[in-house]
Motif scaffolding. Structure first.
Motif, mmCIF file in Angstrom:
data_model
loop_
_atom_site.group_PDB
_atom_site.id
_atom_site.type_symbol
_atom_site.label_atom_id
_atom_site.label_comp_id
_atom_site.label_asym_id
_atom_site.label_seq_id
_atom_site.Cartn_x
_atom_site.Cartn_y
_atom_site.Cartn_z
ATOM 1 N N LEU A 3 0.743 4.850 2.570
ATOM 2 C CA LEU A 3 0.115 3.627 2.062
ATOM 3 C C LEU A 3 -1.130 3.936 1.242
ATOM 4 O O LEU A 3 -1.342 3.343 0.174
ATOM 5 C CB LEU A 3 -0.236 2.686 3.219
ATOM 6 C CG LEU A 3 0.857 1.668 3.600
ATOM 7 C CD1 LEU A 3 2.097 2.376 4.139
ATOM 8 C CD2 LEU A 3 0.333 0.671 4.627
ATOM 9 N N ALA A 4 -1.940 4.867 1.715
ATOM 10 C CA ALA A 4 -3.171 5.201 1.000
ATOM 11 C C ALA A 4 -2.870 5.804 -0.370
ATOM 12 O O ALA A 4 -3.491 5.443 -1.379
ATOM 13 C CB ALA A 4 -4.004 6.166 1.840
ATOM 14 N N SER A 5 -1.890 6.712 -0.408
ATOM 15 C CA SER A 5 -1.544 7.359 -1.677
ATOM 16 C C SER A 5 -0.934 6.364 -2.645
ATOM 17 O O SER A 5 -1.236 6.384 -3.848
ATOM 18 C CB SER A 5 -0.572 8.508 -1.410
ATOM 19 O OG SER A 5 -0.178 9.128 -2.621
ATOM 20 N N TRP A 6 -0.072 5.484 -2.134
ATOM 21 C CA TRP A 6 0.559 4.492 -3.007
ATOM 22 C C TRP A 6 -0.473 3.545 -3.600
ATOM 23 O O TRP A 6 -0.405 3.200 -4.783
ATOM 24 C CB TRP A 6 1.597 3.707 -2.228
ATOM 25 C CG TRP A 6 2.358 2.709 -3.050
ATOM 26 C CD1 TRP A 6 3.373 2.965 -3.924
ATOM 27 C CD2 TRP A 6 2.143 1.293 -3.098
ATOM 28 N NE1 TRP A 6 3.828 1.798 -4.499
ATOM 29 C CE2 TRP A 6 3.087 0.755 -4.011
ATOM 30 C CE3 TRP A 6 1.269 0.440 -2.452
ATOM 31 C CZ2 TRP A 6 3.162 -0.605 -4.296
ATOM 32 C CZ3 TRP A 6 1.341 -0.924 -2.726
ATOM 33 C CH2 TRP A 6 2.277 -1.432 -3.640
ATOM 34 N N GLN A 7 -1.436 3.134 -2.788
ATOM 35 C CA GLN A 7 -2.477 2.228 -3.290
ATOM 36 C C GLN A 7 -3.350 2.917 -4.338
ATOM 37 O O GLN A 7 -3.815 2.279 -5.290
ATOM 38 C CB GLN A 7 -3.350 1.734 -2.129
ATOM 39 C CG GLN A 7 -2.625 0.766 -1.201
ATOM 40 C CD GLN A 7 -3.493 0.363 -0.038
ATOM 41 O OE1 GLN A 7 -4.282 -0.600 -0.131
ATOM 42 N NE2 GLN A 7 -3.366 1.080 1.080
ATOM 43 N N GLN A 8 -3.567 4.206 -4.178
ATOM 44 C CA GLN A 8 -4.415 4.929 -5.123
ATOM 45 C C GLN A 8 -3.681 5.270 -6.412
ATOM 46 O O GLN A 8 -4.228 5.112 -7.508
ATOM 47 C CB GLN A 8 -4.942 6.209 -4.475
ATOM 48 C CG GLN A 8 -5.857 7.021 -5.391
ATOM 49 C CD GLN A 8 -6.404 8.253 -4.705
ATOM 50 O OE1 GLN A 8 -6.005 8.592 -3.597
ATOM 51 N NE2 GLN A 8 -7.339 8.925 -5.347
ATOM 52 N N GLY B 276 -0.271 4.237 -7.235
ATOM 53 C CA GLY B 276 0.734 3.294 -7.703
ATOM 54 C C GLY B 276 2.107 3.918 -7.850
ATOM 55 O O GLY B 276 3.024 3.302 -8.398
ATOM 56 N N LEU C 192 7.153 -1.034 0.679
ATOM 57 C CA LEU C 192 6.450 -0.614 -0.536
ATOM 58 C C LEU C 192 7.389 -0.624 -1.738
ATOM 59 O O LEU C 192 6.974 -0.948 -2.857
ATOM 60 C CB LEU C 192 5.851 0.779 -0.351
ATOM 61 C CG LEU C 192 4.676 0.895 0.613
ATOM 62 C CD1 LEU C 192 4.088 2.306 0.567
ATOM 63 C CD2 LEU C 192 3.589 -0.138 0.300
ATOM 64 N N ARG D 76 1.837 -2.615 5.878
ATOM 65 C CA ARG D 76 0.672 -2.434 6.755
ATOM 66 C C ARG D 76 0.984 -2.818 8.192
ATOM 67 O O ARG D 76 0.420 -2.236 9.130
ATOM 68 C CB ARG D 76 -0.499 -3.265 6.231
ATOM 69 C CG ARG D 76 -1.227 -2.628 5.049
ATOM 70 C CD ARG D 76 -2.282 -3.542 4.509
ATOM 71 N NE ARG D 76 -3.118 -2.880 3.514
ATOM 72 C CZ ARG D 76 -3.836 -3.515 2.591
ATOM 73 N NH1 ARG D 76 -3.806 -4.860 2.545
ATOM 74 N NH2 ARG D 76 -4.566 -2.851 1.744
ATOM 75 N N LEU E 285 2.993 -4.934 0.377
ATOM 76 C CA LEU E 285 2.001 -4.112 1.057
ATOM 77 C C LEU E 285 1.640 -4.669 2.425
ATOM 78 O O LEU E 285 1.437 -3.910 3.377
ATOM 79 C CB LEU E 285 0.746 -3.976 0.197
ATOM 80 C CG LEU E 285 -0.401 -3.148 0.782
ATOM 81 C CD1 LEU E 285 0.049 -1.721 1.077
ATOM 82 C CD2 LEU E 285 -1.595 -3.151 -0.180
ATOM 83 N N ASP E 286 1.577 -5.987 2.544
ATOM 84 C CA ASP E 286 1.194 -6.577 3.822
ATOM 85 C C ASP E 286 2.187 -6.209 4.927
ATOM 86 O O ASP E 286 1.785 -5.858 6.050
ATOM 87 C CB ASP E 286 1.104 -8.102 3.692
ATOM 88 C CG ASP E 286 -0.110 -8.546 2.883
ATOM 89 O OD1 ASP E 286 -1.050 -7.728 2.734
ATOM 90 O OD2 ASP E 286 -0.106 -9.690 2.390
ATOM 91 N N ASN F 159 7.246 -3.800 -3.062
ATOM 92 C CA ASN F 159 5.865 -4.200 -3.379
ATOM 93 C C ASN F 159 5.293 -5.172 -2.353
ATOM 94 O O ASN F 159 4.503 -6.057 -2.693
ATOM 95 C CB ASN F 159 5.790 -4.816 -4.786
ATOM 96 C CG ASN F 159 6.015 -3.790 -5.881
ATOM 97 O OD1 ASN F 159 5.355 -2.749 -5.907
ATOM 98 N ND2 ASN F 159 6.967 -4.054 -6.753
#
Length: 298
Positions: A245-250, A252, A213, A222, A218-219, A216
């Motif tokens: 991952l969920a918090s980072w995607q929401q 940034g 992360l 995951r 993400l794949d 950057n």
């Protein structure tokens, strides 16, 4: 300055004189010795007149010192500076030499030691520290640990590299924690069926997701989330990786993601398993250590 009357430590003795600042004037190295039930300890100070007045030139405020401090911490129950008003270099079972270890033409203070005789210290390693002149103070220039075949020690080395920003080194060491079946798993103090193997793997996999992360990617992050869900479905560190991952995607924000991870892990008792205590000669890894990103280092 030095004040007598502190238990544990004896009165400091001069154990060497050498020009450690490169100004042509000899500086004085002192050592105080303290004894516990099992192990002897030493505290070093260096007195210099480099700036026109006699003062201790040891400085513990460096990036390497901060990153390595959990590994090189000293267990002592009394005054940590051995009676001095300024900080010194603390280490167990110490020996020392004065020579130019950095190759800059200025003599350095080289200290060896770091192990403990007590079983309560766990499986710990010796180390060599090089304290060198940086133009202002004597600071920790390099630290080298003895070779190890223990998985958790490789994890500690990975964590140190991570905190120093050496992300490629950290990534390779975290992968070794997960993939090297030849490493030993006998350092757990708390009862652990596999000697801490699974706890070290989970911590390393979380950090690999975090590293991706940071880049950057993400794949790839995951992929480690998926690996943890497959190998350790219900563990706190798997939940932490999903939250990361969920918090980072929401949001940034890695700072926010790490805050959410810590809040989650705080709801679990002993979320890092046996890593929370592998003996007082090793770092303790708890909820606050899992995701060490804040606004200053994001």
């Amino acid at each position: 300055s030095y004040q007598e009357g502190f238990p544990f430590w004896n009165v400091p003795m001069i154990i060497g004189q050498a020009d450690l600042t490169g100004d042509g004037i000899a500086d004085v190295v002192t050592q105080s010795i303290g004894c516990s039930v099992h192990t002897n300890f030493a505290m070093y100070h260096v007195l210099s007149g480099h700036d026109g007045q006699i003062e201790n030139i040891i400085n513990l405020n460096s990036d390497l010192e901060a990153a390595a401090e959990p590994v090189r911490s000293l267990r002592s129950d009394n005054n940590p500076n051995a009676g001095w008003s300024t900080a010194g270099i603390a280490i167990s079972k110490a020996s020392h030499e004065l020579y130019d270890a950095t190759g800059d033409g200025i003599i350095d203070l080289v200290i060896m030691g770091g192990t403990f005789n007590s079983a309560g210290a766990g499986y710990n390693r010796s180390r060599t520290e090089i304290w060198a002149w940086d133009g202002t103070n004597l600071t920790l220039s390099d630290i080298e640990y003895s070779e190890t075949d223990q998985r958790v020690h490789v994890l500690f080395d990975a964590n140190t590299a991570f905190l120093l920003g050496n992300l490629e080194i950290a990534q390779n060491l975290y992968l070794e924690v997960i993939e090297n079946d030849n490493l030993g798993d006998g350092v757990a103090i708390y009862e652990a069926v596999d000697g801490g193997y699974s706890d070290a793997q989970q911590f390393a996999a979380f950090r690999l997701a975090l590293l991706n992360l940071i880049e950057n990617n993400l794949d790839s992050a995951r992929e480690w989330e998926s690996w943890l869900e497959t190998e350790y479905l219900s563990s706190p560190l798997t939940e932490a990786t999903i939250t990361l991952l969920a918090s980072w995607q929401q949001s940034g924000s890695l700072t926010q993601a790490c805050t959410d991870v810590k809040n989650l892990l705080d709801s679990h008792e002993q979320p890092t398993g046996s890593l929370s205590y592998t003996g007082y000669g090793n770092p303790m890894l708890n909820a606050e250590d899992v995701c060490p990103i804040n606004g200053e280092n994001e």
